[in-house]
Design an enzyme around this catalytic site. Structure first.
Site, PDB file in Angstrom:
ATOM      1  N   LYS A 128     -72.987  -4.828  -7.663  1.00 22.07           N
ATOM      2  CA  LYS A 128     -73.958  -4.061  -6.886  1.00 22.07           C
ATOM      3  C   LYS A 128     -74.835  -3.258  -7.839  1.00 22.07           C
ATOM      4  O   LYS A 128     -74.344  -2.434  -8.616  1.00 22.07           O
ATOM      5  CB  LYS A 128     -73.236  -3.142  -5.898  1.00 22.07           C
ATOM      6  CG  LYS A 128     -72.554  -3.884  -4.764  1.00 22.07           C
ATOM      7  CD  LYS A 128     -71.894  -2.909  -3.802  1.00 22.07           C
ATOM      8  CE  LYS A 128     -71.515  -3.580  -2.484  1.00 22.07           C
ATOM      9  NZ  LYS A 128     -70.418  -4.561  -2.636  1.00 22.07           N
ATOM     10  N   GLU A 180     -60.857 -10.008  -0.758  1.00 19.57           N
ATOM     11  CA  GLU A 180     -61.692  -9.070  -1.509  1.00 19.57           C
ATOM     12  C   GLU A 180     -61.230  -7.636  -1.346  1.00 19.57           C
ATOM     13  O   GLU A 180     -61.020  -7.164  -0.226  1.00 19.57           O
ATOM     14  CB  GLU A 180     -63.155  -9.190  -1.058  1.00 19.57           C
ATOM     15  CG  GLU A 180     -64.080  -8.237  -1.811  1.00 19.57           C
ATOM     16  CD  GLU A 180     -65.541  -8.445  -1.488  1.00 19.57           C
ATOM     17  OE1 GLU A 180     -66.327  -7.493  -1.711  1.00 19.57           O
ATOM     18  OE2 GLU A 180     -65.911  -9.540  -1.016  1.00 19.57           O
ATOM     19  N   LYS A 236     -65.617  -8.584   7.585  1.00 23.23           N
ATOM     20  CA  LYS A 236     -65.190  -7.206   7.408  1.00 23.23           C
ATOM     21  C   LYS A 236     -63.835  -6.990   8.083  1.00 23.23           C
ATOM     22  O   LYS A 236     -63.720  -6.971   9.311  1.00 23.23           O
ATOM     23  CB  LYS A 236     -66.237  -6.254   7.962  1.00 23.23           C
ATOM     24  CG  LYS A 236     -67.518  -6.242   7.133  1.00 23.23           C
ATOM     25  CD  LYS A 236     -67.239  -5.868   5.688  1.00 23.23           C
ATOM     26  CE  LYS A 236     -68.466  -5.972   4.816  1.00 23.23           C
ATOM     27  NZ  LYS A 236     -68.177  -5.634   3.411  1.00 23.23           N
ATOM     28  N   ASP A 252     -62.983  -9.353   3.401  1.00 24.31           N
ATOM     29  CA  ASP A 252     -63.285  -8.157   2.609  1.00 24.31           C
ATOM     30  C   ASP A 252     -62.700  -6.926   3.286  1.00 24.31           C
ATOM     31  O   ASP A 252     -63.208  -6.464   4.313  1.00 24.31           O
ATOM     32  CB  ASP A 252     -64.802  -8.018   2.461  1.00 24.31           C
ATOM     33  CG  ASP A 252     -65.190  -6.820   1.614  1.00 24.31           C
ATOM     34  OD1 ASP A 252     -64.297  -6.216   0.989  1.00 24.31           O
ATOM     35  OD2 ASP A 252     -66.397  -6.491   1.569  1.00 24.31           O
ATOM     36  N   ASP A 306     -64.490  -5.482  -6.086  1.00 22.87           N
ATOM     37  CA  ASP A 306     -65.805  -4.897  -5.818  1.00 22.87           C
ATOM     38  C   ASP A 306     -65.831  -3.423  -6.185  1.00 22.87           C
ATOM     39  O   ASP A 306     -66.287  -3.035  -7.257  1.00 22.87           O
ATOM     40  CB  ASP A 306     -66.166  -5.099  -4.340  1.00 22.87           C
ATOM     41  CG  ASP A 306     -67.524  -4.499  -3.969  1.00 22.87           C
ATOM     42  OD1 ASP A 306     -68.219  -3.953  -4.838  1.00 22.87           O
ATOM     43  OD2 ASP A 306     -67.892  -4.577  -2.781  1.00 22.87           O
TER      44      ASP A 306
END
Length: 367
Positions: free
Chosen positions: A265, A218, A165, A193, A241
């Site tokens: 997702k 990402e 993260k 990400d 994403d």
């Protein structure tokens, strides 16, 4: 078969690590998850779970799930839950948008279809494509040395793929990426990400500073156009994403060569029906996927496992065992991680049974 009632449960999911942090200072300490039970006139019951990642990640939030179910439920009573296409058309006609609120209805109907036909969901979603699925571990945003230590700990548990993260200060993020890549094996995968957290110039700095490293980038920026701009500036493999949230945005991304991998997702796109459609589009165009959800417990993890098990391994970049992050079990029979992998149950439907002592009394009932 007809739907006779819908029961809605709310459950708190505390984290083993205490806090989950991502870009721009966002964090969650206790997740607010919604569990849906659909009851039918034939005695079968279907289950699903929806757990947004707070209210500042996607245009979704926990209270919105339950408000959406309140809006949708009168239109669902008397409907055939096994006619899943019509269920989705009914929901789209009753409520424009809000796919995350529709997702648990769709998933619970798939659970019912599996139970009614005596088949596990992975069979209905495309067949048994792999016996088990490789998992990734998300590493909450902290100081570079702490993140590196956590990666080493999770690697010892069998994980080989890690989602770092970032999306904070660019200088700190560069240090985070270097520190964590340094403790990994050459065969381990690292994804940086940013969760939309960088501006374009910050993202350009970061991808320049890590050029030549073995790392995936990402969702660096908020908009699709900004992300494509960064994609054009780096040779590093690129993951999309947040902005790939419908079949239409996926088709656009494929046409623009906007990504090498997507994060699919389930609740973000509206449930298993649309997730299966997008999965099949990705397979047809050679785009691997991380198959997951925004968050959740045992029931969400089961849905992820079934969709992933029905996806060819070469197109399953990774999946997520969300139930291993929390301290509360909410269903029996859920997938459990073994050496960094998990699989879906062979039992009908999702193959899980809610633990009602953990769920408590319904917060809403519709009939």
């Amino acid at each position: 078969m007809k739907i006779t009632a819908l029961n809605v449960y709310q459950v708190d999911l505390p984290l083993k690590e205490g806090r989950y942090s991502w870009s721009n200072g966002n964090y969650v300490e206790v997740f607010d998850s919604t569990v849906l039970e659909i009851i039918t006139d034939e005695g079968l019951k279907g289950y699903a779970e929806c757990c947004p990642l707070g209210s500042a990640y996607l245009p979704s939030f926990a209270l919105g799930v339950r408000a959406g179910l309140a809006e949708l439920s009168p239109h669902l009573i008397g409907q055939d839950p096994l006619n899943i296409g019509q269920i989705n058309r009914t929901m789209d006609g009753a409520l424009r948008g809000h796919p995350y609120a529709k997702a648990p209805v769709d998933i619970a109907c798939w659970d019912l279809l599996g139970k009614a036909t005596g088949q596990p969901l992975y069979t209905l979603l495309g067949g048994d494509a792999q016996q088990d699925v490789v998992l990734y571990r998300a590493i909450s945003q902290e100081a570079p040395d702490i993140m590196a230590q956590k990666i080493e700990g999770y690697a010892a548990e069998g994980y080989t793929k890690f989602q770092l993260k970032v999306g904070g200060d660019a200088n700190d993020d560069i240090d985070r990426i270097h520190a964590t890549r340094a403790v990994l094996k050459k065969t381990d995968l690292l994804v940086a990400d940013a969760n939309t957290g960088w501006t374009r110039h910050e993202a350009a700095r970061v991808v320049g500073a890590i050029a030549g490293m073995d790392v995936y980038v990402e969702q660096p920026c908020l908009t699709y156009e900004e992300c494509v701009s960064i994609r054009r500036r780096t040779a590093l493999p690129f993951v999309m994403d947040e902005v790939i949230d419908t079949p239409n945005t996926l088709v656009r991304g494929i046409a623009d060569d906007a990504m090498d991998v997507i994060n699919l997702k389930i609740s973000k796109v509206g449930g298993l029906s649309k997730a299966r459609l997008m999965r099949d589009l990705c397979v047809a165009h050679g785009i691997p996927m991380t198959i997951e959800d925004t968050w959740g417990g045992d029931i969400t993890t089961a849905a992820i496992a079934h969709l992933a098990r029905s996806t060819p391994s070469e197109f399953t970049f990774s999946a997520t065992d969300f139930n291993s992050y929390g301290t509360v079990d909410i269903a029996e029979g859920a997938p459990k991680r073994v050496n960094g992998r998990m699989t879906a149950a062979d039992r009908p439907g999702l193959g899980v049974t809610p633990i009602f002592d953990a769920l408590g009394a319904p917060v809403a009932q519709y009939s």
